[in-house]
Design a protein around this motif. Structure first.
Motif, short mmCIF file in Angstrom:
data_model
loop_
_atom_site.label_atom_id
_atom_site.label_comp_id
_atom_site.label_asym_id
_atom_site.label_seq_id
_atom_site.Cartn_x
_atom_site.Cartn_y
_atom_site.Cartn_z
N TYR A 149 0.82 -1.21 0.00
CA TYR A 149 0.00 0.00 0.00
C TYR A 149 0.86 1.26 0.00
O TYR A 149 0.53 2.24 -0.67
N TYR A 150 1.98 1.26 0.74
CA TYR A 150 2.77 2.50 0.73
C TYR A 150 3.56 2.66 -0.56
O TYR A 150 3.95 3.78 -0.91
N ILE A 151 3.76 1.59 -1.29
CA ILE A 151 4.36 1.73 -2.62
C ILE A 151 3.40 2.47 -3.54
O ILE A 151 3.76 3.44 -4.21
N VAL A 152 2.15 2.02 -3.57
CA VAL A 152 1.14 2.61 -4.46
C VAL A 152 0.75 4.02 -4.01
O VAL A 152 0.68 4.95 -4.82
N GLU A 153 0.49 4.18 -2.70
CA GLU A 153 0.03 5.48 -2.19
C GLU A 153 1.17 6.50 -2.11
O GLU A 153 0.94 7.69 -2.30
N GLY A 154 2.37 6.03 -1.83
CA GLY A 154 3.50 6.95 -1.67
C GLY A 154 4.24 7.25 -2.95
O GLY A 154 4.71 8.38 -3.16
N LEU A 155 4.37 6.24 -3.83
CA LEU A 155 5.13 6.41 -5.07
C LEU A 155 4.26 6.56 -6.31
O LEU A 155 4.74 7.00 -7.35
N GLY A 156 2.99 6.17 -6.20
CA GLY A 156 2.08 6.33 -7.33
C GLY A 156 1.79 5.03 -8.06
O GLY A 156 2.49 4.02 -7.87
N GLU A 157 0.78 5.05 -8.88
CA GLU A 157 0.30 3.85 -9.60
C GLU A 157 1.36 3.25 -10.52
O GLU A 157 1.37 2.04 -10.75
N LYS A 158 2.27 4.07 -11.04
CA LYS A 158 3.28 3.54 -11.96
C LYS A 158 4.22 2.56 -11.27
O LYS A 158 4.91 1.78 -11.93
N TRP A 159 4.24 2.60 -9.93
CA TRP A 159 5.08 1.70 -9.16
C TRP A 159 4.32 0.45 -8.72
O TRP A 159 4.87 -0.39 -7.99
N LYS A 160 3.08 0.32 -9.15
CA LYS A 160 2.26 -0.81 -8.69
C LYS A 160 2.88 -2.18 -8.99
O LYS A 160 2.73 -3.11 -8.18
N PRO A 161 3.57 -2.37 -10.13
CA PRO A 161 4.21 -3.68 -10.35
C PRO A 161 5.13 -4.11 -9.22
O PRO A 161 5.22 -5.29 -8.90
N LEU A 162 5.80 -3.14 -8.58
CA LEU A 162 6.66 -3.45 -7.44
C LEU A 162 5.83 -3.93 -6.25
O LEU A 162 6.23 -4.85 -5.53
N ALA A 163 4.65 -3.32 -6.07
CA ALA A 163 3.74 -3.72 -5.00
C ALA A 163 3.18 -5.12 -5.25
O ALA A 163 3.03 -5.92 -4.33
N VAL A 164 2.89 -5.39 -6.51
CA VAL A 164 2.39 -6.72 -6.89
C VAL A 164 3.47 -7.77 -6.66
O VAL A 164 3.20 -8.86 -6.15
N PHE A 165 4.71 -7.43 -7.01
CA PHE A 165 5.85 -8.33 -6.81
C PHE A 165 5.97 -8.70 -5.33
O PHE A 165 6.15 -9.87 -4.97
#
Length: 455
Positions: A136-152
């Motif tokens: 959640y802090y990847i997506v909320e803090g870094l933005g949707e473009k970083w979502k693949p990292l959150a999924v990983f």
């Protein structure tokens, strides 16, 4: 099975290479220096927060500070402290413990940053409930473009949160301490029956959700640490003439690596010993791995820095206290040199030698509490990962796999289980540390505001 075992071992060795060590420990050292050793400067304040001095029932979240730390500790103060330390000493000797300590001290800074971010950038699941964690802090803090990292992170977390190591070592302990001395045949069937019993116990608790989990472990964790602490003090008292000798040996052997039996790293045994200590430290306190962020992210607080201060106590309690107790018990009794057993059986041998008749049973009681509480917490982590990936309404399906894995863990070899979890913990560390290092300046900005207000 032998081929699969070797494949998993090669996989764990591959991901636990130099790049990950630099990211995990180098990143932690950077955070420690960048924060100007803040975690150590405000230890007193973090204890005040833990005691409930600043609790506000109207704050967002599901559980209080103490329950959040207990939930996180119940997954780390577990078999990593009893069996993991024994594995480290059996392979690396006393010197491995020094590098375990280093990982804990560095890990306190990492925990402060990761768990501050877990509250600072909480998101909402598909049911609209507030959630925290690395993804959640990847997506909320870094933005949707970083979502693949959150999924990983979430995909790796599905395997990393499986309870197979705890179950494996609990089964080994029951066989070694309870069944074999009483001439009860051990093997696949006895392990399978133990797995079934653990499955039933775990199912009752995890079906109740986070509230039941947190209330259960907040009672179990203090009691099990207290009992374990008392038991090891008896062992140290019985072997008091050896304590100073082996405590000193931890420091000298850390650089001599005279007792290291594993593979060298960068052409030397010292490199291999350092890596061993870091791997076991990561397994023990999970600093930089990211699982604890899911528990602390659910804490009832509106002050992210406060939760970071609570979380940093984890490695101190988990590794600097509990792991050291285990290590000293194994070292002063000499069982690490006189027996060929590994994992939890090595710790059991130490207890049995110094506290005849009841020692191994005291350890078994501690192991039951450590392991069962870990089973509860890890199920919560796995459901949060699945919830992030495919929706909160489907998170219950993870529990079906989770429960099945308990039986697999009870009936599979230690080396396979250890390498599997080690490997996926390493994968979880990659997105956790990358995102934390990028977002670190925002944590320090919030910390300056918080401590100015607090002071």
């Amino acid at each position: 099975m032998a081929e699969i075992d070797q494949f998993i071992a090669d996989f764990a060795s591959l991901v636990w290479g130099i790049p990950l060590v630099i990211l995990l420990i180098g990143g932690g050292v950077f955070l420690l220096i960048y924060s100007r050793f803040l975690p150590f400067r405000y230890l007193g304040h973090s204890v005040e927060v833990l005691r409930g001095k600043y609790n506000n029932p109207d704050d967002p979240g599901d559980i209080n500070h103490f329950q959040a730390l207990s939930t996180a500790l119940s997954s780390t103060v577990g078999m990593g402290n009893i069996a993991g330390v024994a594995v480290a000493i059996a392979l690396g000797g006393p010197g491995a413990i020094f590098w375990l300590w280093v990982s804990a001290i560095v890990g306190m800074a990492t925990k402060f940053f990761t768990n501050s971010l877990a509250v600072m950038y909480r998101g909402k699941d598909t049911e609209g409930k507030i959630q925290g964690g690395v993804m959640y802090y990847i997506v909320e803090g870094l933005g949707e473009k970083w979502k693949p990292l959150a999924v990983f992170f979430s995909v790796a977390g599905l395997v990393g949160a499986l309870p197979v190591f705890n179950v494996n070592q609990l089964t080994q302990a029951i066989n070694y301490i309870l069944l074999e001395p009483n001439d009860i045949e051990t093997g696949f069937m006895s392990s399978f029956i133990i797995g079934i019993v653990l499955t039933l116990i775990t199912t009752v608790v995890i079906v109740g959700g986070l509230d039941r989990i947190s209330k259960t472990v907040s009672k179990l964790v203090p009691a099990m640490v207290g009992l374990y602490f008392f038991s090891v003090l008896i062992i140290l008292f019985v072997n008091h003439t050896e304590v100073l000798k082996y405590f000193t040996l931890i420091f000298t052997d850390a650089f001599a690596a005279d007792n290291y039996k594993g593979d060298p790293l960068l052409g030397g045994v010292l490199g291999g010993l350092i890596l061993l200590g870091i791997r076991r430290g990561a397994f023990s306190n999970e600093a930089g791995i990211g699982t604890a962020t899911m528990a602390h992210g659910a804490s009832k607080t509106s002050e992210p820095i406060r939760e970071g201060l609570i979380a940093m106590l984890g490695p101190a309690i988990d590794t600097l206290v509990v792991c050291t107790l285990t290590a000293m018990a194994i070292l002063v009794t000499g069982v690490w040199q006189s027996t060929d057993v590994n994992g939890v059986s090595l710790t059991a041998a130490a207890f049995d030698q110094s506290i005849p008749v009841v020692g191994s049973y005291l350890l078994l009681l501690c192991i039951l509490a450590f392991s069962v509480s870990s089973l509860f917490s890890y199920s919560y982590y796995g459901t949060k990962c699945l919830s992030f990936l495919i929706g909160a309404d489907k998170k219950k399906y993870y529990n079906y796999v989770y429960i099945l894995s308990i039986i697999i863990g009870a009936t599979t070899s230690l080396s396979f289980i250890l390498n599997l979890i080690d490997g996926f913990f390493a994968l979880m560390a990659i997105p956790t540390m990358i995102s934390t290092l990028i977002l670190a300046p925002r944590v320090m900005k919030a910390a300056k505001i918080y401590f100015k207000k607090y002071n």
